[in-house]
Design a protein around this motif. Structure first.
Motif, PDB file in Angstrom:
ATOM      1  N   GLU A   1      17.445  85.304  50.488  1.00  0.00           N
ATOM      2  CA  GLU A   1      16.493  85.370  51.619  1.00  0.00           C
ATOM      3  C   GLU A   1      15.434  86.446  51.375  1.00  0.00           C
ATOM      4  OE1 GLU A   1      19.528  85.646  54.851  1.00  0.00           O
ATOM      5  OE2 GLU A   1      17.708  85.473  56.074  1.00  0.00           O
ATOM      6  N   LEU A   2      15.890  87.599  50.871  1.00  0.00           N
ATOM      7  CA  LEU A   2      14.964  88.706  50.626  1.00  0.00           C
ATOM      8  C   LEU A   2      13.875  88.273  49.638  1.00  0.00           C
ATOM      9  CD1 LEU A   2      14.653  91.783  51.355  1.00  0.00           C
ATOM     10  CD2 LEU A   2      15.839  92.264  49.210  1.00  0.00           C
ATOM     11  N   ILE A   3      14.290  87.558  48.582  1.00  0.00           N
ATOM     12  CA  ILE A   3      13.338  87.110  47.559  1.00  0.00           C
ATOM     13  C   ILE A   3      12.389  86.058  48.137  1.00  0.00           C
ATOM     14  CG2 ILE A   3      13.107  85.948  45.309  1.00  0.00           C
ATOM     15  CD1 ILE A   3      14.343  88.806  45.247  1.00  0.00           C
ATOM     16  N   GLU A   4      12.958  85.084  48.869  1.00  0.00           N
ATOM     17  CA  GLU A   4      12.106  84.021  49.417  1.00  0.00           C
ATOM     18  C   GLU A   4      11.061  84.597  50.372  1.00  0.00           C
ATOM     19  OE1 GLU A   4      11.786  80.966  48.389  1.00  0.00           O
ATOM     20  OE2 GLU A   4      13.319  81.502  46.930  1.00  0.00           O
ATOM     21  N   THR A   5      11.484  85.521  51.237  1.00  0.00           N
ATOM     22  CA  THR A   5      10.538  86.144  52.171  1.00  0.00           C
ATOM     23  C   THR A   5       9.496  86.946  51.396  1.00  0.00           C
ATOM     24  OG1 THR A   5      12.380  86.371  53.703  1.00  0.00           O
ATOM     25  CG2 THR A   5      10.398  87.598  54.248  1.00  0.00           C
ATOM     26  N   GLY A   6       9.941  87.654  50.363  1.00  0.00           N
ATOM     27  CA  GLY A   6       9.020  88.457  49.556  1.00  0.00           C
ATOM     28  C   GLY A   6       7.995  87.597  48.834  1.00  0.00           C
ATOM     29  N   LEU A   7       8.425  86.435  48.351  1.00  0.00           N
ATOM     30  CA  LEU A   7       7.483  85.535  47.657  1.00  0.00           C
ATOM     31  C   LEU A   7       6.392  85.054  48.614  1.00  0.00           C
ATOM     32  CD1 LEU A   7       9.933  83.436  45.451  1.00  0.00           C
ATOM     33  CD2 LEU A   7       7.934  84.694  44.596  1.00  0.00           C
ATOM     34  N   VAL A   8       6.813  84.677  49.831  1.00  0.00           N
ATOM     35  CA  VAL A   8       5.830  84.220  50.822  1.00  0.00           C
ATOM     36  C   VAL A   8       4.859  85.358  51.156  1.00  0.00           C
ATOM     37  CG1 VAL A   8       5.562  83.437  53.217  1.00  0.00           C
ATOM     38  CG2 VAL A   8       7.375  82.480  51.783  1.00  0.00           C
ATOM     39  N   GLN A   9       5.412  86.563  51.327  1.00  0.00           N
ATOM     40  CA  GLN A   9       4.583  87.725  51.679  1.00  0.00           C
ATOM     41  C   GLN A   9       3.586  88.033  50.547  1.00  0.00           C
ATOM     42  OE1 GLN A   9       7.072  91.043  52.674  1.00  0.00           O
ATOM     43  NE2 GLN A   9       5.378  92.333  53.373  1.00  0.00           N
ATOM     44  N   ALA A  10       4.081  88.030  49.298  1.00  0.00           N
ATOM     45  CA  ALA A  10       3.201  88.333  48.158  1.00  0.00           C
ATOM     46  C   ALA A  10       2.095  87.281  48.043  1.00  0.00           C
ATOM     47  CB  ALA A  10       4.021  88.402  46.870  1.00  0.00           C
ATOM     48  N   GLN A  11       2.458  86.017  48.222  1.00  0.00           N
ATOM     49  CA  GLN A  11       1.456  84.949  48.115  1.00  0.00           C
ATOM     50  C   GLN A  11       0.432  85.037  49.243  1.00  0.00           C
ATOM     51  OE1 GLN A  11       4.685  82.022  47.486  1.00  0.00           O
ATOM     52  NE2 GLN A  11       3.338  81.082  46.002  1.00  0.00           N
TER      53      GLN A  11
ATOM     54  N   GLY B   1       9.322  93.707  41.400  1.00  0.00           N
ATOM     55  CA  GLY B   1       8.108  92.942  41.111  1.00  0.00           C
ATOM     56  C   GLY B   1       7.402  92.506  42.381  1.00  0.00           C
ATOM     57  N   LEU B   2       8.173  92.079  43.385  1.00  0.00           N
ATOM     58  CA  LEU B   2       7.561  91.589  44.626  1.00  0.00           C
ATOM     59  C   LEU B   2       6.850  92.704  45.387  1.00  0.00           C
ATOM     60  CD1 LEU B   2      10.357  89.121  45.721  1.00  0.00           C
ATOM     61  CD2 LEU B   2       7.961  88.525  45.249  1.00  0.00           C
ATOM     62  N   GLN B   3       7.482  93.891  45.433  1.00  0.00           N
ATOM     63  CA  GLN B   3       6.841  94.999  46.159  1.00  0.00           C
ATOM     64  C   GLN B   3       5.534  95.390  45.460  1.00  0.00           C
ATOM     65  OE1 GLN B   3       8.154  96.393  49.138  1.00  0.00           O
ATOM     66  NE2 GLN B   3       6.046  97.127  49.212  1.00  0.00           N
ATOM     67  N   ALA B   4       5.551  95.394  44.129  1.00  0.00           N
ATOM     68  CA  ALA B   4       4.317  95.706  43.386  1.00  0.00           C
ATOM     69  C   ALA B   4       3.256  94.653  43.685  1.00  0.00           C
ATOM     70  CB  ALA B   4       4.617  95.766  41.885  1.00  0.00           C
ATOM     71  N   ALA B   5       3.655  93.381  43.719  1.00  0.00           N
ATOM     72  CA  ALA B   5       2.700  92.300  43.995  1.00  0.00           C
ATOM     73  C   ALA B   5       2.086  92.458  45.384  1.00  0.00           C
ATOM     74  CB  ALA B   5       3.401  90.949  43.883  1.00  0.00           C
ATOM     75  N   ILE B   6       2.904  92.831  46.364  1.00  0.00           N
ATOM     76  CA  ILE B   6       2.399  92.990  47.735  1.00  0.00           C
ATOM     77  C   ILE B   6       1.363  94.119  47.777  1.00  0.00           C
ATOM     78  CG2 ILE B   6       3.071  93.746  50.068  1.00  0.00           C
ATOM     79  CD1 ILE B   6       5.778  92.152  49.465  1.00  0.00           C
ATOM     80  N   HIS B   7       1.658  95.250  47.154  1.00  0.00           N
ATOM     81  CA  HIS B   7       0.694  96.356  47.148  1.00  0.00           C
ATOM     82  C   HIS B   7      -0.589  95.983  46.401  1.00  0.00           C
ATOM     83  CE1 HIS B   7       3.508  99.174  48.930  1.00  0.00           C
ATOM     84  NE2 HIS B   7       2.606 100.120  48.857  1.00  0.00           N
TER      85      HIS B   7
END
Ligand code: FAD
Length: 304
Positions: free
Chosen positions: A67-77, A24-30
């Protein structure tokens, strides 16, 4: 069930993503980097969150799932994805016009990505929490490497444990004992294990022994099997209750959701990623699927 807002006033998005795992996070980033309106529902927990050491993710030597999820959330936001901490209760509709019910509100979206993963059935062994993720593992692909050279017990309620035991013996450690939990092996499978030099015990495991270091496994008959590591599998169930409105195509067991290579399910516009869908479940695979799906959705939105 909580009361819902009237849907005419519902907020509209290009894509709603259910679940902030790697898929979900990778999709959100793209999608966020394409300047689309993206809403992600995030409920803490999930399988990635339980991974203490991910060492097979390209570009990162070692990272905890949290950590991976927390970093991904910040990146997506940072690319404009809005994140709501709520459980999605129901999804209905079709391509271009989905309704998503979460936290008592209804939201509309052109596309939906279901990336809510699965949950493991954890065996009720005494002291399991003490050793989970340290010397009690559940996934050979994830943690087999960490078991290299150690005295191992494999526990499984099904014949799949025979395959796991052989895989562990061939790749990671010569000292393997298989416990067929609650069932007896047929002579055919017993012979295969004997030929591979894998020990076998039938019975019911009850307690993990050791204060800080795993020392063994106590069975219900009082016998103790010494070991340094346990690989135990109790099965998984999918976090897919909110999709019950749809008659989704599933695999031969009627379990995992079948998708096209781009992630689209048998419902147009509803994409499925990660552990929910057919194939192996790994963080990097989910992330790759997220990228693929996001590019497909972007292409459809701009009609190129
Ligand atoms: C102990 C352990 C160790 C692992 N080690 C590794 C490893 O070393 N390397 C590796 O590649 N993989 C590892 N994995 C597997 C990896 O974590 C999974 O393959 C990966 O989690 C699949 O990710 P996902 O995107 O499907 O979803 P998940 O990571 O499961 O995330 C789904 C998210 O959706 C949320 N959610 C569920 N239902 C809803 C709902 N209705 N509404 C809103 N949110 C919802 C969940 O709470 C969760 O946050 C490990 C797994 C475990 C359990």
């Amino acid at each position: 069930m909580a009361q819902t807002d009237v849907t005419d006033s519902a907020e509209r998005f290009d894509c709603i993503i259910v679940g902030a795992g790697p898929g979900g996070l990778q999709a959100a980033i793209h999608l966020g980097r394409n300047n689309f309106r993206v809403l992600m529902f995030h409920r803490p927990g999930g399988r990635t969150h339980h991974a203490r050491h991910i060492e097979n993710y390209l570009g990162i030597r070692s990272v905890s799932g949290g950590e991976l999820i927390e970093t991904g959330l910040v990146q997506a936001q940072s690319f404009g994805t809005r994140v709501e901490n709520a459980k999605v209760e129901r999804v209905s509709g079709t391509e271009g016009n989905f309704e998503v019910l979460a936290g008592g509100k209804t939201y509309r979206s052109r596309y939906v990505i279901a990336a809510s993963g699965a949950k493991e059935t954890i065996a009720p062994f005494k002291n399991l929490a003490r050793f989970f993720g340290i010397s009690y593992f559940t996934c050979m692909i994830c943690d087999g490497y960490r078991i290299t050279g150690k005295k191992l017990v494999v526990i499984d309620r099904t014949i799949n444990g025979v395959r796991t035991s052989i895989g562990m013996k061939q790749m990671y450690t010569s000292d393997v004992t298989f416990i067929s939990h609650g069932f007896s092996l047929s002579p055919y499978y017993a012979q295969i294990l004997d030929d591979e030099g894998i020990g076998r015990v039938a019975g019911k495991p009850e307690e993990l022994l050791g204060e800080t270091v795993l020392e063994g496994l106590r069975m219900s008959d009082g016998s103790v099997i010494p070991c340094e590591v346990i690989l135990g599998w109790g099965g998984i169930s999918l976090n897919d209750e909110y999709l019950e409105m749809f008659d989704l195509e599933r695999d031969a067991e009627g379990f995992k959701i079948m998708t096209k290579p781009n992630g689209e399910s048998s419902v147009a516009g509803l994409f499925v990623l990660g552990a929910l869908r057919q194939g192996h479940s790994q963080a990097i695979i989910s992330a790759g699927q997220g990228a693929e799906t996001a590019i497909e959705i972007s292409t459809r939105i701009v009609e190129i």
